[in-house]
Design a protein around this motif. Structure first.
Motif, PDB file in Angstrom:
ATOM      1  N   GLU A   1      44.937  46.220  39.679  1.00 40.22           N
ATOM      2  CA  GLU A   1      44.235  45.107  39.051  1.00 40.22           C
ATOM      3  C   GLU A   1      44.187  43.946  40.035  1.00 40.22           C
ATOM      4  O   GLU A   1      45.189  43.589  40.645  1.00 40.22           O
ATOM      5  CB  GLU A   1      44.988  44.705  37.781  1.00 40.22           C
ATOM      6  CG  GLU A   1      44.311  43.624  36.975  1.00 40.22           C
ATOM      7  CD  GLU A   1      45.111  43.279  35.722  1.00 40.22           C
ATOM      8  OE1 GLU A   1      44.523  42.665  34.832  1.00 40.22           O
ATOM      9  OE2 GLU A   1      46.314  43.600  35.651  1.00 40.22           O
ATOM     10  N   SER A   2      43.003  43.355  40.210  1.00 34.75           N
ATOM     11  CA  SER A   2      42.861  42.270  41.187  1.00 34.75           C
ATOM     12  C   SER A   2      43.124  40.926  40.522  1.00 34.75           C
ATOM     13  O   SER A   2      42.221  40.215  40.133  1.00 34.75           O
ATOM     14  CB  SER A   2      41.452  42.287  41.788  1.00 34.75           C
ATOM     15  OG  SER A   2      40.490  42.065  40.792  1.00 34.75           O
ATOM     16  N   THR A   3      44.393  40.594  40.373  1.00 31.60           N
ATOM     17  CA  THR A   3      44.799  39.337  39.755  1.00 31.60           C
ATOM     18  C   THR A   3      45.210  38.362  40.843  1.00 31.60           C
ATOM     19  O   THR A   3      46.105  38.652  41.627  1.00 31.60           O
ATOM     20  CB  THR A   3      45.981  39.566  38.792  1.00 31.60           C
ATOM     21  OG1 THR A   3      45.627  40.613  37.904  1.00 31.60           O
ATOM     22  CG2 THR A   3      46.294  38.319  38.010  1.00 31.60           C
TER      23      THR A   3
ATOM     24  N   ALA B   1      40.288  47.044  40.341  1.00 35.11           N
ATOM     25  CA  ALA B   1      39.629  46.758  39.071  1.00 35.11           C
ATOM     26  C   ALA B   1      39.708  45.284  38.730  1.00 35.11           C
ATOM     27  O   ALA B   1      40.729  44.630  38.946  1.00 35.11           O
ATOM     28  CB  ALA B   1      40.276  47.569  37.965  1.00 35.11           C
ATOM     29  N   HIS B   2      38.616  44.765  38.202  1.00 36.50           N
ATOM     30  CA  HIS B   2      38.581  43.379  37.730  1.00 36.50           C
ATOM     31  C   HIS B   2      39.406  43.305  36.442  1.00 36.50           C
ATOM     32  O   HIS B   2      39.257  44.152  35.552  1.00 36.50           O
ATOM     33  CB  HIS B   2      37.131  42.963  37.460  1.00 36.50           C
ATOM     34  CG  HIS B   2      36.969  41.500  37.265  1.00 36.50           C
ATOM     35  ND1 HIS B   2      37.344  40.860  36.104  1.00 36.50           N
ATOM     36  CD2 HIS B   2      36.473  40.549  38.092  1.00 36.50           C
ATOM     37  CE1 HIS B   2      37.081  39.577  36.215  1.00 36.50           C
ATOM     38  NE2 HIS B   2      36.553  39.356  37.401  1.00 36.50           N
TER      39      HIS B   2
ATOM     40  N   LYS C   1      39.182  41.594  33.841  1.00 38.74           N
ATOM     41  CA  LYS C   1      38.355  41.478  32.626  1.00 38.74           C
ATOM     42  C   LYS C   1      38.037  42.853  32.036  1.00 38.74           C
ATOM     43  O   LYS C   1      37.937  43.009  30.821  1.00 38.74           O
ATOM     44  CB  LYS C   1      37.067  40.739  33.004  1.00 38.74           C
ATOM     45  CG  LYS C   1      36.062  40.613  31.920  1.00 38.74           C
ATOM     46  CD  LYS C   1      34.862  39.836  32.458  1.00 38.74           C
ATOM     47  CE  LYS C   1      33.660  39.925  31.551  1.00 38.74           C
ATOM     48  NZ  LYS C   1      32.504  39.237  32.131  1.00 38.74           N
ATOM     49  N   TYR C   2      37.913  43.863  32.905  1.00 40.66           N
ATOM     50  CA  TYR C   2      37.495  45.182  32.442  1.00 40.66           C
ATOM     51  C   TYR C   2      38.647  46.125  32.143  1.00 40.66           C
ATOM     52  O   TYR C   2      38.425  47.237  31.667  1.00 40.66           O
ATOM     53  CB  TYR C   2      36.555  45.817  33.472  1.00 40.66           C
ATOM     54  CG  TYR C   2      35.357  44.949  33.754  1.00 40.66           C
ATOM     55  CD1 TYR C   2      34.476  44.605  32.743  1.00 40.66           C
ATOM     56  CD2 TYR C   2      35.124  44.450  35.027  1.00 40.66           C
ATOM     57  CE1 TYR C   2      33.373  43.789  32.992  1.00 40.66           C
ATOM     58  CE2 TYR C   2      34.030  43.641  35.287  1.00 40.66           C
ATOM     59  CZ  TYR C   2      33.160  43.309  34.267  1.00 40.66           C
ATOM     60  OH  TYR C   2      32.089  42.510  34.513  1.00 40.66           O
TER      61      TYR C   2
ATOM     62  N   SER D   1      35.797  47.710  41.797  1.00 36.91           N
ATOM     63  CA  SER D   1      35.092  46.605  42.420  1.00 36.91           C
ATOM     64  C   SER D   1      34.670  46.993  43.832  1.00 36.91           C
ATOM     65  O   SER D   1      35.339  47.797  44.487  1.00 36.91           O
ATOM     66  CB  SER D   1      35.986  45.368  42.503  1.00 36.91           C
ATOM     67  OG  SER D   1      36.402  44.972  41.226  1.00 36.91           O
TER      68      SER D   1
END
Length: 143
Positions: free
Chosen positions: A2-4, A24-25, A27-28, A57
Motif C-alpha cells: 500500500e502506498s501510504t 496499490a493506492h 483508496k482502493y 499503480s
C-alpha cells in the motif's frame, strides 16, 4: 504494498529488482471499518490480491523516477531563489532604497556592490563604487 505517505519508497527501492511488486493506492484497498491494525490491513490486502482485486499503480522505470526527483528538486530550489530575491527587493523598497530605478538588474554586479557598501556602513552616503561592464570598468561617485 500500500502506498501510504513516503514509507513505501525505501522498501520499493530495495525490492523492485528481486520481486514483482504491485503498488496499490490506499483508496482502493481500504479495509472495512472497525478496529484497524497493521496485521488486519496486511491480511485484507493479501486477500484482495489473491482474488486479483488490487489495481496496481503505474510506476515509471528507475531512470525516469530519478529524473523526476531531480527536476522536482530543481523546481524547489528555483522557487526558493526567486522567493529570496523578492524578499530582498521588498526589504530594499521598505528601506527607501530604489535601486530598480537606477540599475537594470537589481542583482547584478553593480547593484550588489552598492548593497554591500550600504551594508558595510549604512550611515556613509558618500562612497565610490565600481560598475563593471563586459568591456570596461567605470567608477562613479554617488552623492
Amino acid at each position: 504494498m500500500e502506498s501510504t505517505g513516503k514509507y513505501w519508497i525505501p522498501v520499493f527501492n530495495v525490492l523492485e529488482d528481486s520481486c514483482n511488486i504491485t503498488l496499490a493506492h490506499p483508496k482502493y484497498v481500504k479495509a472495512i471499518r472497525g478496529k484497524k491494525t497493521d496485521k488486519k490491513d496486511a491480511k485484507w490486502i493479501a486477500d484482495l490480491f489473491k482474488h486479483d482485486l488490487v489495481a496496481g499503480s503505474f510506476m515509471p522505470p528507475l531512470p525516469i523516477r530519478q529524473l523526476r526527483d531531480l527536476m522536482r528538486y530543481r523546481f524547489k530550489l528555483t522557487n526558493f531563489s526567486s522567493s529570496e530575491k523578492n524578499r530582498l527587493q521588498n526589504s530594499l523598497t521598505v528601506s527607501n532604497i530604489q535601486l530598480g530605478n537606477v540599475v537594470s538588474d537589481t542583482f547584478g554586479i553593480s547593484s550588489m556592490n552598492i548593497i554591500d557598501k550600504l551594508l558595510d556602513n549604512p550611515l556613509d552616503t558618500s562612497f565610490e563604487t565600481a560598475i563593471y561592464n563586459s568591456k570596461s570598468v567605470e567608477v562613479t561617485n554617488a552623492p
